[in-house]
Design an enzyme around this catalytic site. Sequence first.
Site, PDB file in Angstrom:
ATOM      1  N   ASN A  13       0.886  -1.169   0.000  1.00 43.58           N
ATOM      2  CA  ASN A  13       0.000   0.000   0.000  1.00 43.58           C
ATOM      3  C   ASN A  13       0.920   1.214   0.000  1.00 43.58           C
ATOM      4  OD1 ASN A  13      -1.757   2.074   0.455  1.00 43.58           O
ATOM      5  ND2 ASN A  13      -2.364   1.437   2.517  1.00 43.58           N
ATOM      6  N   LYS A  15       0.252   4.273  -0.274  1.00 41.46           N
ATOM      7  CA  LYS A  15      -0.327   5.477   0.352  1.00 41.46           C
ATOM      8  C   LYS A  15      -0.057   6.697  -0.534  1.00 41.46           C
ATOM      9  CE  LYS A  15       0.013   3.101   4.720  1.00 41.46           C
ATOM     10  NZ  LYS A  15       0.112   3.158   6.167  1.00 41.46           N
ATOM     11  N   HIS A 101      -9.374   1.411   4.687  1.00 45.82           N
ATOM     12  CA  HIS A 101      -8.104   1.565   5.398  1.00 45.82           C
ATOM     13  C   HIS A 101      -8.305   2.504   6.588  1.00 45.82           C
ATOM     14  CE1 HIS A 101      -3.986   2.570   6.363  1.00 45.82           C
ATOM     15  NE2 HIS A 101      -3.664   1.443   5.757  1.00 45.82           N
ATOM     16  N   GLU A 103      -6.594   4.812   7.719  1.00 50.01           N
ATOM     17  CA  GLU A 103      -6.313   6.239   7.445  1.00 50.01           C
ATOM     18  C   GLU A 103      -7.517   6.908   6.779  1.00 50.01           C
ATOM     19  OE1 GLU A 103      -2.613   5.496   5.448  1.00 50.01           O
ATOM     20  OE2 GLU A 103      -1.766   4.876   7.362  1.00 50.01           O
ATOM     21  N   GLU A 173      -5.431  -4.865  10.325  1.00 50.85           N
ATOM     22  CA  GLU A 173      -4.396  -3.868  10.569  1.00 50.85           C
ATOM     23  C   GLU A 173      -4.681  -3.131  11.886  1.00 50.85           C
ATOM     24  OE1 GLU A 173      -2.350  -2.715   6.594  1.00 50.85           O
ATOM     25  OE2 GLU A 173      -3.948  -1.315   7.005  1.00 50.85           O
ATOM     26  N   GLY A 179       2.647   2.245  10.740  1.00 49.70           N
ATOM     27  CA  GLY A 179       3.625   3.325  10.594  1.00 49.70           C
ATOM     28  C   GLY A 179       4.317   3.703  11.894  1.00 49.70           C
ATOM     29  N   SER A 219       3.477  -2.250  10.210  1.00 45.93           N
ATOM     30  CA  SER A 219       4.920  -2.346  10.446  1.00 45.93           C
ATOM     31  C   SER A 219       5.497  -3.723  10.098  1.00 45.93           C
ATOM     32  CB  SER A 219       5.272  -1.959  11.883  1.00 45.93           C
ATOM     33  OG  SER A 219       4.899  -0.610  12.129  1.00 45.93           O
TER      34      SER A 219
HETATM   35  P1  13P Z   1       3.133   0.274   7.589  1.00 44.70           P
HETATM   36  O1  13P Z   1       3.623  -1.027   7.013  1.00 44.70           O
HETATM   37  O2  13P Z   1       3.900   1.462   7.101  1.00 44.70           O
HETATM   38  O3  13P Z   1       3.016   0.204   9.095  1.00 44.70           O
HETATM   39  O4  13P Z   1       1.654   0.487   7.037  1.00 44.70           O
HETATM   40  C1  13P Z   1       0.753  -0.568   7.105  1.00 44.70           C
HETATM   41  C2  13P Z   1      -0.450  -0.202   6.346  1.00 44.70           C
HETATM   42  O5  13P Z   1      -1.174   0.712   6.711  1.00 44.70           O
HETATM   43  C3  13P Z   1      -0.737  -0.930   5.110  1.00 44.70           C
HETATM   44  O6  13P Z   1      -2.001  -0.662   4.657  1.00 44.70           O
END
Ligand code: 13P
Length: 257
Positions: A13, A15, A101, A103, A173, A179, A219
């Site tokens: 992903n 982002k 997601h 976010e 997740e 992150g 992560s």
């Molecule tokens: P990270 O791997 O950067 O923690 O992000 C995970 C994520 O949100 C994947 O959708």
Amino acid sequence: MNKSTRRTVIAGNWKMNKTPAEAKQLIEEIKASISGMNTDGCEIVACVPYIDIDIAVKTAAGSAVKIGAENCHWAKNGAFTGEISADMLVACGVEYVIIGHSERRQYFGETDITVNQRVKAALEAGLKVILCVGELLEQREQGITDETVSLQTKIALLGITEEQMADIIIAYEPVWAIGTGKTATSEQADEVCGVIRKVIASLYSDKCAEATTIQYGGSMNAKNAKELLGMVNVDGGLIGGASLKAEDFFSIISAAQ
Ligand code: 13P
């Protein structure tokens, strides 16, 4: 439980990262890294920003890398400034779409209901869905992780048939692990992925639950991937930061083999 009957899916992903030129380069690097590899046992997906889709689809053509988007709208078309429909994604050669997601839920007002509407629209358009669920740190501390994730899953799947479940991957997740460098332990990841599998069994059937790919995300990196992916309920990964470097993404793909 026989994990080998399920598809392993490693999805990046990206982002809000990478210009089209950078996207081209990263896909080329991923392609080069997997060129000598037998990828039969693992599906590889890169979910990219809308503006990168065209170049990503063209660059990935003929390789094992499939292209996904990071969201889609629930309407077919109309007055929704700034939005993109599922049909538009299909027309651009997209195969997967991430929906729900954390976010999007945290920063853009996404709710369980709009997640459900988007899932339906994506499936109707012929996309495969990576549906994200996960608890906040406060919810874990309150001891309501299972309830939170179960409710998110149940609402997201309202009106979805067992047949349609073949095109749905669920990504667990935990929001506190995204992150932050704080990974869920492999036991925590396995436990909640197991809870989601039980929800699917209760909504549909044991057969459906056994066949559904459930990823862990948060992560995940070259170092921890092997242990996480070795857990019985973890069938892949949704990877943010570590998907932005071909070398790291390749290490995770290798760990999944
Ligand atoms: P990270 O791997 O950067 O923690 O992000 C995970 C994520 O949100 C994947 O959708």
